[in-house]
Write a protein that holds these residues in place. Structure first.
Motif, PDB file in Angstrom:
ATOM      1  N   LEU A 193     -37.977 -43.235 -14.425  1.00 19.40           N
ATOM      2  CA  LEU A 193     -37.214 -43.959 -13.408  1.00 19.40           C
ATOM      3  C   LEU A 193     -37.645 -43.537 -12.003  1.00 19.40           C
ATOM      4  O   LEU A 193     -37.822 -44.381 -11.112  1.00 19.40           O
ATOM      5  CB  LEU A 193     -35.717 -43.707 -13.599  1.00 19.40           C
ATOM      6  CG  LEU A 193     -35.051 -44.406 -14.797  1.00 19.40           C
ATOM      7  CD1 LEU A 193     -33.652 -43.857 -15.024  1.00 19.40           C
ATOM      8  CD2 LEU A 193     -35.008 -45.910 -14.572  1.00 19.40           C
ATOM      9  N   LYS A 194     -37.819 -42.244 -11.811  1.00 21.22           N
ATOM     10  CA  LYS A 194     -38.240 -41.754 -10.506  1.00 21.22           C
ATOM     11  C   LYS A 194     -39.678 -42.156 -10.194  1.00 21.22           C
ATOM     12  O   LYS A 194     -40.030 -42.436  -9.040  1.00 21.22           O
ATOM     13  CB  LYS A 194     -38.101 -40.225 -10.452  1.00 21.22           C
ATOM     14  CG  LYS A 194     -36.677 -39.710 -10.606  1.00 21.22           C
ATOM     15  CD  LYS A 194     -35.840 -39.950  -9.374  1.00 21.22           C
ATOM     16  CE  LYS A 194     -36.120 -38.931  -8.308  1.00 21.22           C
ATOM     17  NZ  LYS A 194     -35.210 -39.046  -7.142  1.00 21.22           N
ATOM     18  N   ALA A 195     -40.529 -42.190 -11.221  1.00 20.66           N
ATOM     19  CA  ALA A 195     -41.931 -42.550 -11.016  1.00 20.66           C
ATOM     20  C   ALA A 195     -42.066 -43.994 -10.559  1.00 20.66           C
ATOM     21  O   ALA A 195     -42.980 -44.326  -9.794  1.00 20.66           O
ATOM     22  CB  ALA A 195     -42.722 -42.318 -12.303  1.00 20.66           C
ATOM     23  N   LYS A 196     -41.184 -44.855 -11.003  1.00 21.19           N
ATOM     24  CA  LYS A 196     -41.231 -46.248 -10.539  1.00 21.19           C
ATOM     25  C   LYS A 196     -41.008 -46.320  -9.037  1.00 21.19           C
ATOM     26  O   LYS A 196     -41.631 -47.119  -8.333  1.00 21.19           O
ATOM     27  CB  LYS A 196     -40.184 -47.092 -11.274  1.00 21.19           C
ATOM     28  CG  LYS A 196     -40.643 -47.608 -12.611  1.00 21.19           C
ATOM     29  CD  LYS A 196     -39.804 -48.797 -13.039  1.00 21.19           C
ATOM     30  CE  LYS A 196     -40.425 -49.495 -14.239  1.00 21.19           C
ATOM     31  NZ  LYS A 196     -39.729 -50.748 -14.571  1.00 21.19           N
ATOM     32  N   GLU A 197     -40.113 -45.488  -8.541  1.00 21.31           N
ATOM     33  CA  GLU A 197     -39.870 -45.474  -7.102  1.00 21.31           C
ATOM     34  C   GLU A 197     -41.047 -44.867  -6.348  1.00 21.31           C
ATOM     35  O   GLU A 197     -41.355 -45.266  -5.224  1.00 21.31           O
ATOM     36  CB  GLU A 197     -38.590 -44.698  -6.788  1.00 21.31           C
ATOM     37  CG  GLU A 197     -37.309 -45.469  -7.070  1.00 21.31           C
ATOM     38  CD  GLU A 197     -37.129 -46.647  -6.127  1.00 21.31           C
ATOM     39  OE1 GLU A 197     -37.502 -46.538  -4.946  1.00 21.31           O
ATOM     40  OE2 GLU A 197     -36.614 -47.684  -6.580  1.00 21.31           O
ATOM     41  N   SER A 198     -41.720 -43.890  -6.961  1.00 17.84           N
ATOM     42  CA  SER A 198     -42.901 -43.322  -6.321  1.00 17.84           C
ATOM     43  C   SER A 198     -44.025 -44.340  -6.261  1.00 17.84           C
ATOM     44  O   SER A 198     -44.761 -44.418  -5.272  1.00 17.84           O
ATOM     45  CB  SER A 198     -43.379 -42.073  -7.079  1.00 17.84           C
ATOM     46  OG  SER A 198     -42.511 -40.985  -6.887  1.00 17.84           O
ATOM     47  N   ALA A 199     -44.173 -45.116  -7.333  1.00 19.54           N
ATOM     48  CA  ALA A 199     -45.231 -46.115  -7.375  1.00 19.54           C
ATOM     49  C   ALA A 199     -44.967 -47.248  -6.399  1.00 19.54           C
ATOM     50  O   ALA A 199     -45.880 -47.737  -5.722  1.00 19.54           O
ATOM     51  CB  ALA A 199     -45.368 -46.667  -8.798  1.00 19.54           C
ATOM     52  N   GLU A 200     -43.719 -47.654  -6.301  1.00 20.91           N
ATOM     53  CA  GLU A 200     -43.347 -48.731  -5.381  1.00 20.91           C
ATOM     54  C   GLU A 200     -41.871 -48.589  -5.038  1.00 20.91           C
ATOM     55  O   GLU A 200     -40.996 -48.919  -5.832  1.00 20.91           O
ATOM     56  CB  GLU A 200     -43.610 -50.104  -6.000  1.00 20.91           C
ATOM     57  CG  GLU A 200     -43.396 -51.251  -5.038  1.00 20.91           C
ATOM     58  CD  GLU A 200     -43.758 -52.595  -5.632  1.00 20.91           C
ATOM     59  OE1 GLU A 200     -43.985 -53.529  -4.850  1.00 20.91           O
ATOM     60  OE2 GLU A 200     -43.800 -52.707  -6.878  1.00 20.91           O
ATOM     61  N   ARG A 201     -41.616 -48.087  -3.874  1.00 18.96           N
ATOM     62  CA  ARG A 201     -40.231 -47.883  -3.458  1.00 18.96           C
ATOM     63  C   ARG A 201     -39.497 -49.205  -3.335  1.00 18.96           C
ATOM     64  O   ARG A 201     -40.086 -50.233  -3.047  1.00 18.96           O
ATOM     65  CB  ARG A 201     -40.178 -47.134  -2.123  1.00 18.96           C
ATOM     66  CG  ARG A 201     -40.619 -45.682  -2.231  1.00 18.96           C
ATOM     67  CD  ARG A 201     -40.418 -45.003  -0.882  1.00 18.96           C
ATOM     68  NE  ARG A 201     -40.882 -43.620  -0.928  1.00 18.96           N
ATOM     69  CZ  ARG A 201     -40.147 -42.609  -1.346  1.00 18.96           C
ATOM     70  NH1 ARG A 201     -38.909 -42.822  -1.740  1.00 18.96           N
ATOM     71  NH2 ARG A 201     -40.633 -41.389  -1.356  1.00 18.96           N
ATOM     72  N   SER A 202     -38.201 -49.157  -3.546  1.00 15.38           N
ATOM     73  CA  SER A 202     -37.385 -50.356  -3.445  1.00 15.38           C
ATOM     74  C   SER A 202     -37.272 -50.841  -2.008  1.00 15.38           C
ATOM     75  O   SER A 202     -37.291 -52.045  -1.748  1.00 15.38           O
ATOM     76  CB  SER A 202     -35.982 -50.075  -3.996  1.00 15.38           C
ATOM     77  OG  SER A 202     -36.045 -49.594  -5.316  1.00 15.38           O
ATOM     78  N   LEU A 203     -37.137 -49.911  -1.078  1.00 15.02           N
ATOM     79  CA  LEU A 203     -36.925 -50.256   0.323  1.00 15.02           C
ATOM     80  C   LEU A 203     -37.953 -49.573   1.207  1.00 15.02           C
ATOM     81  O   LEU A 203     -38.381 -48.460   0.930  1.00 15.02           O
ATOM     82  CB  LEU A 203     -35.528 -49.819   0.787  1.00 15.02           C
ATOM     83  CG  LEU A 203     -34.313 -50.487   0.150  1.00 15.02           C
ATOM     84  CD1 LEU A 203     -33.037 -49.839   0.653  1.00 15.02           C
ATOM     85  CD2 LEU A 203     -34.305 -51.966   0.438  1.00 15.02           C
ATOM     86  N   ARG A 204     -38.316 -50.267   2.273  1.00 12.08           N
ATOM     87  CA  ARG A 204     -39.126 -49.660   3.331  1.00 12.08           C
ATOM     88  C   ARG A 204     -38.695 -50.273   4.651  1.00 12.08           C
ATOM     89  O   ARG A 204     -38.580 -51.492   4.780  1.00 12.08           O
ATOM     90  CB  ARG A 204     -40.622 -49.901   3.115  1.00 12.08           C
ATOM     91  CG  ARG A 204     -41.454 -49.452   4.306  1.00 12.08           C
ATOM     92  CD  ARG A 204     -42.924 -49.402   4.007  1.00 12.08           C
ATOM     93  NE  ARG A 204     -43.240 -48.320   3.084  1.00 12.08           N
ATOM     94  CZ  ARG A 204     -43.261 -47.033   3.430  1.00 12.08           C
ATOM     95  NH1 ARG A 204     -42.953 -46.657   4.662  1.00 12.08           N
ATOM     96  NH2 ARG A 204     -43.560 -46.108   2.554  1.00 12.08           N
ATOM     97  N   ASP A 205     -38.477 -49.394   5.630  1.00 14.56           N
ATOM     98  CA  ASP A 205     -38.046 -49.845   6.951  1.00 14.56           C
ATOM     99  C   ASP A 205     -36.876 -50.819   6.858  1.00 14.56           C
ATOM    100  O   ASP A 205     -36.866 -51.880   7.467  1.00 14.56           O
ATOM    101  CB  ASP A 205     -39.211 -50.487   7.706  1.00 14.56           C
ATOM    102  CG  ASP A 205     -40.301 -49.483   8.021  1.00 14.56           C
ATOM    103  OD1 ASP A 205     -39.989 -48.282   8.171  1.00 14.56           O
ATOM    104  OD2 ASP A 205     -41.480 -49.886   8.108  1.00 14.56           O
ATOM    105  N   ALA A 206     -35.888 -50.443   6.050  1.00 13.44           N
ATOM    106  CA  ALA A 206     -34.640 -51.199   5.883  1.00 13.44           C
ATOM    107  C   ALA A 206     -34.864 -52.604   5.353  1.00 13.44           C
ATOM    108  O   ALA A 206     -34.078 -53.516   5.602  1.00 13.44           O
ATOM    109  CB  ALA A 206     -33.859 -51.253   7.193  1.00 13.44           C
ATOM    110  N   ALA A 207     -35.942 -52.806   4.594  1.00 14.41           N
ATOM    111  CA  ALA A 207     -36.225 -54.106   3.981  1.00 14.41           C
ATOM    112  C   ALA A 207     -36.486 -53.912   2.493  1.00 14.41           C
ATOM    113  O   ALA A 207     -37.069 -52.902   2.080  1.00 14.41           O
ATOM    114  CB  ALA A 207     -37.430 -54.762   4.642  1.00 14.41           C
ATOM    115  N   LEU A 208     -36.055 -54.862   1.689  1.00 10.81           N
ATOM    116  CA  LEU A 208     -36.333 -54.837   0.264  1.00 10.81           C
ATOM    117  C   LEU A 208     -37.789 -55.232   0.052  1.00 10.81           C
ATOM    118  O   LEU A 208     -38.224 -56.298   0.511  1.00 10.81           O
ATOM    119  CB  LEU A 208     -35.410 -55.820  -0.470  1.00 10.81           C
ATOM    120  CG  LEU A 208     -35.530 -55.873  -1.989  1.00 10.81           C
ATOM    121  CD1 LEU A 208     -35.051 -54.564  -2.611  1.00 10.81           C
ATOM    122  CD2 LEU A 208     -34.715 -57.048  -2.538  1.00 10.81           C
ATOM    123  N   VAL A 209     -38.566 -54.377  -0.609  1.00  7.64           N
ATOM    124  CA  VAL A 209     -39.990 -54.652  -0.775  1.00  7.64           C
ATOM    125  C   VAL A 209     -40.377 -54.882  -2.237  1.00  7.64           C
ATOM    126  O   VAL A 209     -41.554 -55.009  -2.552  1.00  7.64           O
ATOM    127  CB  VAL A 209     -40.856 -53.528  -0.175  1.00  7.64           C
ATOM    128  CG1 VAL A 209     -40.709 -53.498   1.327  1.00  7.64           C
ATOM    129  CG2 VAL A 209     -40.496 -52.171  -0.771  1.00  7.64           C
TER     130      VAL A 209
END
Length: 348
Positions: free
Chosen positions: A203-219
């Motif tokens: 679960l944590k690795a998924k966030e490392s590979a592609e974070r859910s948010l960047r600069d207050a935007a859903l990515v």
């Protein structure tokens, strides 16, 4: 200006290692890290045994006393200086010789060590003109390996190399560069751990590979956001006694909040016309169509919310509607009021 950002960002970094959406994210470290990347389409590994029983792995080749000795050596290693590169080398060398419980101990201990060392490592990225040097060579999507290859300053190259070997990636946030634990490194050994640690690392690795948010935007897509939330919810049901239950509960809270509210720069409802994001609407309706009744609190709440939204033509207005039966009341509330009850916002 840099000094103001520095203190704010470093403080956020430590929090972000345990809160999923409290930091912004991208996939800048994924381009050339295929060997560490968890496949996005593969759900977290499931454990057929209840609780934290071990997976069927290749561990246990050493005797119990030999395994205890290896763990003692690892714990002692974590007390040394420049310990993280040595710790990951140790795990690489000995993971196959240990049973799942001991592998789990190694992985969680090295995570603790990474979090503890994060602040001091981040400070080094603000010494001298380090930020400016990285800015000059950084291109969107660059991995740490690529930055190391581009760096001509030996001190910078050494810092970037140490960062990589210590299991971190480089996170560009608001134009500043900071180290952040790369859970894909530990996740490479997660299949040898107990069920809960396997799931946690994935679960944590998924966030490392592609974070859910960047600069207050859903990515990531709304569908992927919901998928991650449901995986986190499943973890809390399957492993309530896990040593990392609080971290996953925090992830679930942040995912859920984003599902119902969006992010500052990617709101669920448009700031202008108050209409629900069409991609979110499509993703949620598709997920609910496939869902089994009573699958879990998240989908139950989402169904109640989407049913109410449909009656209001997916517009966030003050128009009142009859509250769902599950609330045991006949009062009439707006869609905004229902959302606040289902997912309260806590600013404490």
């Amino acid at each position: 200006m840099i000094q103001m950002k520095k203190s704010k960002l470093i403080a956020a970094l430590v929090v972000s290692t345990t809160l999923v959406l409290s930091a912004c994210g991208d996939n800048s470290e994924t381009k050339k890290n295929d060997s560490n990347t968890v496949q996005e389409n593969n759900p977290p590994a499931q454990n057929d045994n209840p609780g934290n029983s071990p997976n069927n792995g290749t561990g246990g080749e050493e005797s119990k006393s030999a395994q205890d000795q290896l763990v003692a050596e690892f714990d002692a290693l974590l007390q040394e200086g420049n310990k993280l590169p040595k710790a990951f080398d140790f795990i690489e060398k000995h993971a196959d010789s240990l049973n799942p419980e001991r592998v789990s101990h190694l992985l969680l201990s090295v995570e603790d060590a990474q979090i503890a060392a994060l602040g001091s490592l981040a400070d080094r990225f603000y010494e001298g003109n380090t930020q400016e040097q990285i800015t000059k060579i950084f291109e969107i999507g660059d991995s740490l390996d690529e930055l190391i290859g581009k760096a001509t300053d030996e001190k910078l190259k050494a810092l970037l190399t140490e960062t990589k070997n210590s299991g971190y990636q480089l996170d560009p946030t608001e134009g500043m560069f900071n180290p952040d634990p790369d859970y894909r490194v530990a996740a490479a050994y997660a299949a040898k751990a107990t069920g809960d640690v396997t799931n946690y690392m994935q679960l944590k690795a998924k966030e490392s590979a592609e974070r859910s948010l960047r600069d207050a935007a859903l990515v990531i897509g709304w569908d992927e956001l919901l998928t991650r939330a449901l995986a986190a919810e499943d973890f809390t049901k399957q492993y309530p006694d896990s040593k990392r239950i609080k971290e996953i509960e925090s992830m679930l809270t942040n995912y859920t909040t984003t599902i119902f509210y969006g992010a500052n720069n990617t709101p669920l409802f448009s700031y202008d016309n108050k209409q629900m994001d069409p991609d979110a609407q499509k993703a949620y309706e598709s997920a609910l169509k496939e869902a089994v009744s009573g699958a879990g609190p998240l989908l139950d709440d989402l169904k109640a919310f989407m049913d109410a939204a449909a009656k209001n033509k997916y517009k966030l207005t003050e128009i009142l509607w009859t509250q769902p039966q599950r609330t045991n009341t006949s009062s009439r509330k707006s869609l905004e009021q229902l959302r606040g009850e289902l997912v309260p916002l806590n600013y404490e």
